[in-house]
Structure formats: C-alpha cells, structure tokens
Design a protein around this motif. Sequence first.
Motif, PDB file in Angstrom:
ATOM      1  N   LEU A   2      43.613  52.081  54.328  1.00  0.00           N
ATOM      2  CA  LEU A   2      43.096  51.041  55.215  1.00  0.00           C
ATOM      3  C   LEU A   2      43.323  49.631  54.673  1.00  0.00           C
ATOM      4  CD1 LEU A   2      39.719  52.740  56.174  1.00  0.00           C
ATOM      5  CD2 LEU A   2      41.586  52.216  57.764  1.00  0.00           C
ATOM      6  N   ALA A   3      43.481  49.493  53.372  1.00  0.00           N
ATOM      7  CA  ALA A   3      43.606  48.166  52.757  1.00  0.00           C
ATOM      8  C   ALA A   3      44.866  47.455  53.233  1.00  0.00           C
ATOM      9  CB  ALA A   3      43.620  48.306  51.238  1.00  0.00           C
ATOM     10  N   GLN A   4      44.758  46.138  53.343  1.00  0.00           N
ATOM     11  CA  GLN A   4      45.883  45.312  53.782  1.00  0.00           C
ATOM     12  C   GLN A   4      46.284  44.268  52.740  1.00  0.00           C
ATOM     13  OE1 GLN A   4      44.886  43.588  57.578  1.00  0.00           O
ATOM     14  NE2 GLN A   4      44.560  45.564  58.558  1.00  0.00           N
ATOM     15  N   GLY A   5      45.510  44.126  51.690  1.00  0.00           N
ATOM     16  CA  GLY A   5      45.776  43.092  50.697  1.00  0.00           C
ATOM     17  C   GLY A   5      47.000  43.373  49.852  1.00  0.00           C
ATOM     18  N   GLU A   6      47.540  42.309  49.284  1.00  0.00           N
ATOM     19  CA  GLU A   6      48.646  42.463  48.340  1.00  0.00           C
ATOM     20  C   GLU A   6      48.178  43.248  47.116  1.00  0.00           C
ATOM     21  OE1 GLU A   6      51.718  39.704  45.664  1.00  0.00           O
ATOM     22  OE2 GLU A   6      50.115  38.766  46.853  1.00  0.00           O
ATOM     23  N   TYR A   7      46.947  42.974  46.688  1.00  0.00           N
ATOM     24  CA  TYR A   7      46.321  43.706  45.584  1.00  0.00           C
ATOM     25  C   TYR A   7      45.044  44.363  46.091  1.00  0.00           C
ATOM     26  CZ  TYR A   7      49.395  41.632  42.056  1.00  0.00           C
ATOM     27  OH  TYR A   7      50.486  41.276  41.305  1.00  0.00           O
ATOM     28  N   ILE A   8      44.631  45.415  45.413  1.00  0.00           N
ATOM     29  CA  ILE A   8      43.357  46.051  45.734  1.00  0.00           C
ATOM     30  C   ILE A   8      42.506  46.127  44.472  1.00  0.00           C
ATOM     31  CG2 ILE A   8      44.276  47.415  47.645  1.00  0.00           C
ATOM     32  CD1 ILE A   8      44.354  49.823  45.821  1.00  0.00           C
ATOM     33  N   GLY A   9      41.207  46.008  44.676  1.00  0.00           N
ATOM     34  CA  GLY A   9      40.240  46.181  43.597  1.00  0.00           C
ATOM     35  C   GLY A   9      39.151  47.129  44.071  1.00  0.00           C
TER      36      GLY A   9
ATOM     37  N   SER B 134      43.629  36.374  58.830  1.00  0.00           N
ATOM     38  CA  SER B 134      44.994  36.314  58.328  1.00  0.00           C
ATOM     39  C   SER B 134      45.168  37.331  57.201  1.00  0.00           C
ATOM     40  CB  SER B 134      45.305  34.905  57.830  1.00  0.00           C
ATOM     41  OG  SER B 134      44.386  34.493  56.851  1.00  0.00           O
ATOM     42  N   PHE B 135      46.414  37.570  56.862  1.00  0.00           N
ATOM     43  CA  PHE B 135      46.745  38.601  55.875  1.00  0.00           C
ATOM     44  C   PHE B 135      46.010  38.343  54.566  1.00  0.00           C
ATOM     45  CE2 PHE B 135      49.488  40.501  52.614  1.00  0.00           C
ATOM     46  CZ  PHE B 135      49.598  41.787  53.127  1.00  0.00           C
ATOM     47  N   PRO B 136      45.182  39.297  54.085  1.00  0.00           N
ATOM     48  CA  PRO B 136      44.395  39.067  52.868  1.00  0.00           C
ATOM     49  C   PRO B 136      45.239  39.179  51.607  1.00  0.00           C
ATOM     50  CG  PRO B 136      44.008  41.284  53.658  1.00  0.00           C
ATOM     51  CD  PRO B 136      44.889  40.615  54.681  1.00  0.00           C
ATOM     52  N   ARG B 137      44.863  38.418  50.608  1.00  0.00           N
ATOM     53  CA  ARG B 137      45.522  38.515  49.311  1.00  0.00           C
ATOM     54  C   ARG B 137      44.983  39.690  48.499  1.00  0.00           C
ATOM     55  NH1 ARG B 137      50.085  35.502  49.694  1.00  0.00           N
ATOM     56  NH2 ARG B 137      49.648  33.420  50.489  1.00  0.00           N
ATOM     57  N   LEU B 138      43.714  39.982  48.706  1.00  0.00           N
ATOM     58  CA  LEU B 138      43.045  41.018  47.909  1.00  0.00           C
ATOM     59  C   LEU B 138      42.137  41.840  48.806  1.00  0.00           C
ATOM     60  CD1 LEU B 138      42.217  42.214  45.069  1.00  0.00           C
ATOM     61  CD2 LEU B 138      40.410  40.475  45.050  1.00  0.00           C
ATOM     62  N   SER B 139      42.157  43.146  48.638  1.00  0.00           N
ATOM     63  CA  SER B 139      41.216  44.043  49.315  1.00  0.00           C
ATOM     64  C   SER B 139      40.288  44.633  48.265  1.00  0.00           C
ATOM     65  CB  SER B 139      41.960  45.173  50.027  1.00  0.00           C
ATOM     66  OG  SER B 139      42.845  44.686  51.006  1.00  0.00           O
ATOM     67  N   ILE B 140      38.991  44.491  48.469  1.00  0.00           N
ATOM     68  CA  ILE B 140      38.003  45.086  47.575  1.00  0.00           C
ATOM     69  C   ILE B 140      37.426  46.310  48.280  1.00  0.00           C
ATOM     70  CG2 ILE B 140      35.839  44.740  46.325  1.00  0.00           C
ATOM     71  CD1 ILE B 140      36.532  41.785  46.124  1.00  0.00           C
ATOM     72  N   LEU B 141      37.550  47.468  47.648  1.00  0.00           N
ATOM     73  CA  LEU B 141      37.262  48.743  48.284  1.00  0.00           C
ATOM     74  C   LEU B 141      35.986  49.353  47.714  1.00  0.00           C
ATOM     75  CD1 LEU B 141      40.923  50.128  48.072  1.00  0.00           C
ATOM     76  CD2 LEU B 141      39.923  48.594  49.798  1.00  0.00           C
ATOM     77  N   VAL B 142      35.080  49.751  48.616  1.00  0.00           N
ATOM     78  CA  VAL B 142      33.773  50.262  48.191  1.00  0.00           C
ATOM     79  C   VAL B 142      33.421  51.528  48.973  1.00  0.00           C
ATOM     80  CG1 VAL B 142      31.366  49.686  47.722  1.00  0.00           C
ATOM     81  CG2 VAL B 142      33.079  47.857  47.858  1.00  0.00           C
TER      82      VAL B 142
ATOM     83  N   THR C 123      39.746  47.097  37.525  1.00  0.00           N
ATOM     84  CA  THR C 123      41.137  46.685  37.681  1.00  0.00           C
ATOM     85  C   THR C 123      41.376  46.038  39.036  1.00  0.00           C
ATOM     86  OG1 THR C 123      41.959  48.703  38.774  1.00  0.00           O
ATOM     87  CG2 THR C 123      41.839  48.739  36.367  1.00  0.00           C
ATOM     88  N   VAL C 124      42.482  45.308  39.126  1.00  0.00           N
ATOM     89  CA  VAL C 124      43.144  45.082  40.406  1.00  0.00           C
ATOM     90  C   VAL C 124      44.554  45.645  40.257  1.00  0.00           C
ATOM     91  CG1 VAL C 124      41.792  43.046  41.057  1.00  0.00           C
ATOM     92  CG2 VAL C 124      43.979  42.745  39.863  1.00  0.00           C
ATOM     93  N   MET C 125      45.084  46.152  41.354  1.00  0.00           N
ATOM     94  CA  MET C 125      46.359  46.870  41.310  1.00  0.00           C
ATOM     95  C   MET C 125      47.179  46.499  42.543  1.00  0.00           C
ATOM     96  SD  MET C 125      46.721  51.012  40.842  1.00  0.00           S
ATOM     97  CE  MET C 125      45.699  50.939  39.352  1.00  0.00           C
ATOM     98  N   ARG C 126      48.452  46.300  42.353  1.00  0.00           N
ATOM     99  CA  ARG C 126      49.319  45.983  43.480  1.00  0.00           C
ATOM    100  C   ARG C 126      49.308  47.164  44.466  1.00  0.00           C
ATOM    101  NH1 ARG C 126      53.141  42.029  43.444  1.00  0.00           N
ATOM    102  NH2 ARG C 126      53.290  42.071  41.152  1.00  0.00           N
ATOM    103  N   ARG C 127      48.958  46.889  45.713  1.00  0.00           N
ATOM    104  CA  ARG C 127      48.809  47.966  46.680  1.00  0.00           C
ATOM    105  C   ARG C 127      50.112  48.737  46.899  1.00  0.00           C
ATOM    106  NH1 ARG C 127      49.115  48.378  52.425  1.00  0.00           N
ATOM    107  NH2 ARG C 127      49.699  46.182  52.511  1.00  0.00           N
ATOM    108  N   SER C 128      51.223  48.023  46.932  1.00  0.00           N
ATOM    109  CA  SER C 128      52.504  48.681  47.173  1.00  0.00           C
ATOM    110  C   SER C 128      52.851  49.668  46.065  1.00  0.00           C
ATOM    111  CB  SER C 128      53.621  47.641  47.305  1.00  0.00           C
ATOM    112  OG  SER C 128      53.747  46.874  46.114  1.00  0.00           O
ATOM    113  N   LEU C 129      52.308  49.452  44.869  1.00  0.00           N
ATOM    114  CA  LEU C 129      52.536  50.386  43.759  1.00  0.00           C
ATOM    115  C   LEU C 129      52.024  51.773  44.130  1.00  0.00           C
ATOM    116  CD1 LEU C 129      53.419  50.601  40.708  1.00  0.00           C
ATOM    117  CD2 LEU C 129      51.021  50.169  40.141  1.00  0.00           C
ATOM    118  N   LEU C 130      50.898  51.825  44.834  1.00  0.00           N
ATOM    119  CA  LEU C 130      50.317  53.094  45.251  1.00  0.00           C
ATOM    120  C   LEU C 130      50.982  53.622  46.519  1.00  0.00           C
ATOM    121  CD1 LEU C 130      46.514  52.309  44.680  1.00  0.00           C
ATOM    122  CD2 LEU C 130      48.141  53.312  43.079  1.00  0.00           C
TER     123      LEU C 130
END
Length: 325
Positions: free
Chosen positions: A87-94, A2-10, A165-172
């Motif tokens: 590629l991230a789908q989360g509302e926020y990304i870290g 299901s749609f993730p709340r947070l995407s952690i990117l590495v 940080t975590v940042m709202r993905r839509s901001l980017l």
Amino acid sequence: MSFPRLSILVPFYNVESYFERCIRSLMEQTIPERVEYIFINDGSSDRSYEVLMQTLSDYPAKNEFVRVYQHGHNLGIAATKADCIKLAQGEYIGWCDADDWCDPEMFERLYNTAIQTGADIVACNHYFEEKGSRIEGISLYTNNKEDVLDNLHTRKDYFFPLWDTVMRRSLLIDNDIYPYSGVNIAEDVNVFLRAAYYANRIVKLPDFLYHYNKDNVNSMTQRELDDLDARWAQNKKNTDSMCAFFLTKDPRRFRIMCNYLKFCMKFHNRVAIGSLYNYFNTYRESHRDILKYSSFPLSLRIKWRIIYFNLLTFRLYGLYSRLKR
C-alpha cells in the motif's frame, strides 16, 4: 495528496493500552517533507481502532496524510506487514510497532541521511523500555553491507528489526521482498537480510531514536513465543526460507552464514525441540562451522564439533533413546 517522500507503516492488533503514545510520537515528527502514515488494523478485538481515530482527531492538519485500513479478521503480523509494503507510495518506508514510540526527530534524521548519502537502508540505535527502566540497544546494522552478511556468524545475535530503519521502497518491491507467509516471529530478519543482499549502500547512525516497549506481555510476538510448537514451526520455516534464498544465490559465500542461522535457531529453541536426540538430529550440518561462531563459548563449540564428527556415538545414542522408550 501529492506523491509522498516517506511512508510510515504501522500494523496494529490489540494495543489499546499503548497505542496513543505511539500515534502521538508519529504525528509529532519533525520531518518537513511529505509523509504518509498507513495504519492497518489486523482484526483487533479491543478498542485499538477507537484509540487511533480519537487520537488522530487531535491532529486535523494531518488528515490528508493518514490512511487507515482494516482486516476483517486477524491475519498475523507477516501478512499485515506485507499489505503495508504493497500500500505504501513513498520513496522510502519506515516502521513503528504500535506499542512502541519514536523520538520526534527520528524519521527526519533517517530520511535526510538516506537522501544525502543515497543509501538504500538507514538505521539507528534504540532503547529497550521495561518497567520504567531504559537499556541501550545497539543495532547490529553496520555501514558495510558485506560485513552484515559475511560476518553474521561472529555476532552475538541476528536481531535486525525494521522499526529502527528507513528503506528504499523499490528495494523491496523490485526484488519481491515481503515477510514469509505465516511467519509471525522474527519476520523482520528475513526481510532485512534479503534487502541487504540487494542494497547498494547501508548507513548506520549512532543515535538512539527508537523506544522498544517490553512491557506489553500480550503482544503478538510474546503470544507466539509462549506457544512452543508454534515458535518451533515458525522459526524453522523462517530459517529454511532464508537459507534457501541465500544458498541459491551463492552457496559457497553463504554456507557459514546459513549454518550459523540454523544453529542459533535450534539453540534458542532447544526447549521446543524436545529430546536430546531430536536436538542432535536437527540441522546437524550447522555443526560443521561451529568453531567459527565466536559469539558462543569455546567449550560449547568444541563439544558440538566433536558430536558432528563422532557419528558412531550419535547413532548409538539414537538407538539407546529408541530402546529406552
């Protein structure tokens, strides 16, 4: 999933000696919300990929939340981070650098704060880890985004990493904010400062939740720093691009900030610039506001302010340098 709340990117490249610790710190995060983990292998030539897959096998319950991608060859950290964002789908990304690690509650704390406050960006403090010693690193983020941008010239540095940080993905996404292509040094700074411009709210937590590993002498950043020509070219491109962005938005408001960025860039890269003449001639406009750069010693600021105005001396020195050759 299901749609993730947070995407952690590495993004990762040749980190086999440190990667397992990073992966485990992420798989053992306490955040209960839906989280996706995106790992991108930027053409590693060591066993980093094997370390990743072997470590992930210890966390079968996380399988559906993990996505792994591979570049056919090394594209650089800027391009890889751009791919992570896309590629991230989360509302926020870290973020987490592949040779670093996080406290178990880090992303829970950051994400919950973002939800509770409605902030577009939430940051924490960090530790610098080197040879068994630990030094506190105080994040330059503040709870006032205008303070971050308008008073940048009063700070000792402009170190704004994404990994604490975590940042709202839509901001980017909505503002087309990605690392500048080919800039693999201080790429986080140009992303954060542009994001801060568009952010409605920034929140800073006082906790130390991230661990920055300074023992990895083979990191991408360290290799770029060792190449003086590459360091100079990339830092200049980064600075020019950032200043072009801000001066287009509001030249009066951001003149001092941009001049400060230019002066810091050439000051910290003075060895790469070469001759004193070239140093004088690089970003001369940055001397205009130097008396306001309170993080630099007053004697230095007065010296360079004089040089800015003393055009005759500058030209004579340039003539002398050319004749000396």
